[in-house]
Design a protein around this motif. Structure first.
Motif, PDB file in Angstrom:
ATOM      1  N   MET A   1       0.835  -1.211   0.000  1.00 53.66           N
ATOM      2  CA  MET A   1       0.000   0.000   0.000  1.00 53.66           C
ATOM      3  C   MET A   1       0.867   1.256   0.000  1.00 53.66           C
TER       4      MET A   1
ATOM      5  N   PRO B   1     -12.809   4.159   4.684  1.00 53.78           N
ATOM      6  CA  PRO B   1     -12.517   2.801   5.154  1.00 53.78           C
ATOM      7  C   PRO B   1     -11.015   2.569   5.166  1.00 53.78           C
ATOM      8  N   ASP B   2     -10.505   1.927   6.197  1.00 51.67           N
ATOM      9  CA  ASP B   2      -9.065   1.646   6.231  1.00 51.67           C
ATOM     10  C   ASP B   2      -8.800   0.366   5.436  1.00 51.67           C
ATOM     11  N   ILE B   3      -8.136   0.544   4.309  1.00 46.79           N
ATOM     12  CA  ILE B   3      -7.968  -0.571   3.358  1.00 46.79           C
ATOM     13  C   ILE B   3      -7.130  -1.686   3.971  1.00 46.79           C
ATOM     14  N   ILE B   4      -5.982  -1.303   4.550  1.00 49.77           N
ATOM     15  CA  ILE B   4      -5.096  -2.330   5.113  1.00 49.77           C
ATOM     16  C   ILE B   4      -5.822  -3.135   6.190  1.00 49.77           C
TER      17      ILE B   4
ATOM     18  N   LYS C   1       1.726   1.769  14.010  1.00 47.15           N
ATOM     19  CA  LYS C   1       0.794   1.605  12.881  1.00 47.15           C
ATOM     20  C   LYS C   1       0.846   0.175  12.352  1.00 47.15           C
TER      21      LYS C   1
ATOM     22  N   VAL D   1      -3.743   7.239   0.694  1.00 46.07           N
ATOM     23  CA  VAL D   1      -5.209   7.203   0.699  1.00 46.07           C
ATOM     24  C   VAL D   1      -5.710   8.324   1.615  1.00 46.07           C
ATOM     25  N   ALA D   2      -6.684   9.077   1.125  1.00 49.12           N
ATOM     26  CA  ALA D   2      -7.236  10.155   1.976  1.00 49.12           C
ATOM     27  C   ALA D   2      -7.854   9.521   3.207  1.00 49.12           C
ATOM     28  N   ASP D   3      -7.588  10.095   4.365  1.00 52.02           N
ATOM     29  CA  ASP D   3      -8.146   9.545   5.597  1.00 52.02           C
ATOM     30  C   ASP D   3      -9.582  10.020   5.823  1.00 52.02           C
TER      31      ASP D   3
ATOM     32  N   GLY E   1       2.897  -1.713   4.348  1.00 52.60           N
ATOM     33  CA  GLY E   1       2.296  -0.385   4.334  1.00 52.60           C
ATOM     34  C   GLY E   1       3.365   0.687   4.394  1.00 52.60           C
ATOM     35  N   PHE E   2       2.961   1.912   4.235  1.00 49.61           N
ATOM     36  CA  PHE E   2       3.874   3.054   4.307  1.00 49.61           C
ATOM     37  C   PHE E   2       3.451   3.953   5.455  1.00 49.61           C
ATOM     38  N   ALA E   3       4.404   4.576   6.084  1.00 47.99           N
ATOM     39  CA  ALA E   3       4.073   5.565   7.100  1.00 47.99           C
ATOM     40  C   ALA E   3       4.888   6.812   6.803  1.00 47.99           C
ATOM     41  N   ALA E   4       4.245   7.749   6.120  1.00 41.22           N
ATOM     42  CA  ALA E   4       4.901   9.026   5.833  1.00 41.22           C
ATOM     43  C   ALA E   4       4.586   9.960   6.989  1.00 41.22           C
TER      44      ALA E   4
ATOM     45  N   ARG F   1       5.985   5.686  15.870  1.00 41.31           N
ATOM     46  CA  ARG F   1       4.605   5.807  15.395  1.00 41.31           C
ATOM     47  C   ARG F   1       4.362   4.837  14.236  1.00 41.31           C
TER      48      ARG F   1
ATOM     49  N   ALA G   1      -0.036   3.864  -1.756  1.00 38.18           N
ATOM     50  CA  ALA G   1      -0.943   4.995  -2.022  1.00 38.18           C
ATOM     51  C   ALA G   1      -1.105   5.861  -0.789  1.00 38.18           C
TER      52      ALA G   1
ATOM     53  N   LYS H   1      -1.047  -1.999  14.839  1.00 39.42           N
ATOM     54  CA  LYS H   1      -2.479  -1.694  14.860  1.00 39.42           C
ATOM     55  C   LYS H   1      -3.185  -2.208  13.609  1.00 39.42           C
TER      56      LYS H   1
HETATM   57  N1  CTP Z   1      -4.090   3.396   4.408  1.00 41.36           N
HETATM   58  C1  CTP Z   1      -5.146   2.541   4.123  1.00 41.36           C
HETATM   59  N2  CTP Z   1      -6.417   3.027   4.141  1.00 41.36           N
HETATM   60  C2  CTP Z   1      -6.673   4.298   4.485  1.00 41.36           C
HETATM   61  C3  CTP Z   1      -5.607   5.170   4.822  1.00 41.36           C
HETATM   62  C4  CTP Z   1      -4.306   4.675   4.773  1.00 41.36           C
HETATM   63  O1  CTP Z   1      -4.921   1.370   3.837  1.00 41.36           O
HETATM   64  N3  CTP Z   1      -7.919   4.726   4.503  1.00 41.36           N
HETATM   65  C5  CTP Z   1      -2.717   2.867   4.333  1.00 41.36           C
HETATM   66  C6  CTP Z   1      -1.740   3.714   3.547  1.00 41.36           C
HETATM   67  O2  CTP Z   1      -1.722   3.348   2.176  1.00 41.36           O
HETATM   68  C7  CTP Z   1      -0.414   3.424   4.217  1.00 41.36           C
HETATM   69  C8  CTP Z   1      -0.801   3.101   5.642  1.00 41.36           C
HETATM   70  O3  CTP Z   1      -2.199   2.829   5.638  1.00 41.36           O
HETATM   71  O4  CTP Z   1       0.227   2.297   3.669  1.00 41.36           O
HETATM   72  C9  CTP Z   1      -0.527   4.185   6.623  1.00 41.36           C
HETATM   73  O5  CTP Z   1      -1.172   5.353   6.210  1.00 41.36           O
HETATM   74  P1  CTP Z   1      -1.208   6.660   7.101  1.00 41.36           P
HETATM   75  O6  CTP Z   1      -2.143   7.653   6.500  1.00 41.36           O
HETATM   76  O7  CTP Z   1       0.187   7.094   7.393  1.00 41.36           O
HETATM   77  O8  CTP Z   1      -1.746   6.042   8.434  1.00 41.36           O
HETATM   78  P2  CTP Z   1      -3.003   6.233   9.278  1.00 41.36           P
HETATM   79  O9  CTP Z   1      -3.183   5.009  10.090  1.00 41.36           O
HETATM   80  O10 CTP Z   1      -4.140   6.642   8.433  1.00 41.36           O
HETATM   81  O11 CTP Z   1      -2.515   7.309  10.320  1.00 41.36           O
HETATM   82  P3  CTP Z   1      -2.468   8.893  10.374  1.00 41.36           P
HETATM   83  O12 CTP Z   1      -3.138   9.452   9.166  1.00 41.36           O
HETATM   84  O13 CTP Z   1      -3.152   9.189  11.654  1.00 41.36           O
HETATM   85  O14 CTP Z   1      -1.001   9.220  10.430  1.00 41.36           O
END
Ligand code: CTP
Length: 404
Positions: free
Chosen positions: A281, A312-315, A344, A285-287, A329-332, A340, A283, A347
């Protein structure tokens, strides 16, 4: 794997005694072929050089003869069998710089000089380092030629973004010598992902407020595209699911374009459930997404309050489902918050997380380089600042090691 976050170079494939045929075509970057030749010889590779006539306007055969310590060839007729014997002796061809002209010839089977004839009679892998003005690089005919070559297994390295010989800025600058050497190493590395079915996501998503406005982010898609291409080159069956980017659809894989987080979630779910061994993952992805999307363009009204709802959280949903693939996954993050990233990973039940600090020089958005720390259940490895192509290889190296 070291358990501390010290900066570490990835293990390197040796080029000792490898026999490389270096093709130099007629671009301004041809002078850099001397340096490339030297660096390859530093690695104890044996280098033979074939020059096009045009390249002699930019670099002399004598310079390349001294750099390679071998006779330089350029005429098809001077040594009539050279177009057969040189490729037969080589394990790899490297074309640097590769002009639009030579790429066009290669893609269309034209063999009207020694270099293009050598390419046609060569059965091994070829690495090309395109170099040209950005207008030529973006030309659709050229792109088709390039895609044709890469879909046939030719390995592309670069071009980079930056100032071009013509004084303009843009994509078209020949890849840096260390990146070309890295691509050469990769070409010599094994096809270790042949039995993997990998789903990769890339780019941003767009969350619409109304038919013309959306919320998005600065992701360029470069990291995800680099991973997808590297996995393809290592033999994996790849599906790339991407949000909107300016990057060309890579050849040799399934390419699914999506816009919203919901569309991405649905596409990932479908692909993963059809039997993927890994999900990567990359991408952004917009949270959050607007709770309501207006069917018509929202009119100006002094103040506008937008209510957002979590996407929806895809992962997490893939991890909770049946037949969970290996999840990367990625954590930017903004700041050195490796902890952190590790949280992630736990979690979201990921198997590996790639952390990067987007505020660090060379590691932010829309760049060709990145500096990452790869974290998995056994430890973590901090890598040096390197090209996104090299980061992609390092991630896949670790994945391959864990799976072995
Ligand atoms: N991701 C996902 N689904 C989402 C948002 C993010 O699967 N709705 C994935 C991203 O592609 C990435 C990983 O989760 O590989 C971490 O994304 P990130 O936005 O850094 O993590 P969040 O858990 O959403 O934490 P935060 O925004 O609070 O930093």
């Amino acid at each position: 794997m070291n358990s501390s976050a010290t900066k570490k170079k990835k293990p390197q494939t040796s080029l000792k005694n490898k026999s490389i045929l270096l093709g130099v075509s007629g671009g301004v970057a041809a002078y850099k072929a001397i340096e490339l030749c030297r660096r390859l010889r530093d690695e104890e590779a044996s280098v033979s050089v074939v020059m096009t006539d045009a390249s002699k306007n930019f670099v002399t055969p004598l310079s390349l003869e001294v750099a390679s310590m071998h006779k330089v060839f350029s005429s098809l007729y001077e040594e009539p069998m050279a177009h057969i014997t040189l490729p037969q002796q080589a394990e790899l061809m490297v074309i640097a710089p590769a002009t639009a002209n030579i790429i066009g010839k290669f893609a269309n089977g034209i063999a009207d000089d020694l270099l293009s004839t050598c390419f046609l009679s060569f059965s091994g892998k070829t690495v090309i380092a395109p170099s040209m003005n950005w207008r030529m690089y973006e030309n659709r005919i050229f792109r088709q030629n390039l895609e044709k070559l890469t879909s046939l297994g030719v390995i592309q390295v670069g071009p980079g973004q930056g100032s071009l010989a013509c004084g303009e800025e843009g994509p078209g600058r020949m890849a840096e010598i260390p990146d070309i050497i890295d691509a050469v190493r990769t070409a010599f590395s094994k096809r270790d992902l042949e039995h993997e079915k990998i789903v990769v996501t890339a780019g941003p998503t767009r969350e619409y407020l109304d038919p013309v406005r959306f919320i998005s982010n600065r992701s360029s898609g470069k990291m995800g595209f680099a991973i997808a291409k590297a996995a393809r080159n290592r033999g994996a069956d790849v599906t790339l699911i991407s949000g909107p980017t300016s990057l060309a659809a890579p050849a040799g894989m399934r390419f699914i374009q999506v816009e919203t987080a919901l569309e991405m979630a649905e596409a990932v779910e479908k692909e993963v459930r059809s039997g993927a061994s890994a999900l990567i993952m990359a991408a952004a992805v917009a949270d959050f997404s607007p709770s309501e999307k207006s069917g018509t363009k929202i009119e100006k009204a002094g103040e506008l309050l937008i209510r957002l709802r979590q996407t929806p959280d895809i992962i997490s949903s893939v991890a909770a489902g049946k037949g969970k693939p290996f999840i990367i996954g990625f954590a930017a993050e903004t700041g050195a918050r490796v902890e952190r990233a590790r949280e992630k990973m736990k979690k979201k039940k990921m198997d590996m997380v790639v952390f990067n600090d987007v505020t660090e020089a060379g590691a932010g958005f829309d760049l060709d380089t990145n500096r990452v720390t790869i974290i998995d259940k056994k430890g973590e490895t901090g890598l040096e600042l390197m090209s996104k192509d090299s980061v992609a290889e390092a991630i896949l190296d670790r994945f391959s090691e864990i799976k072995a």
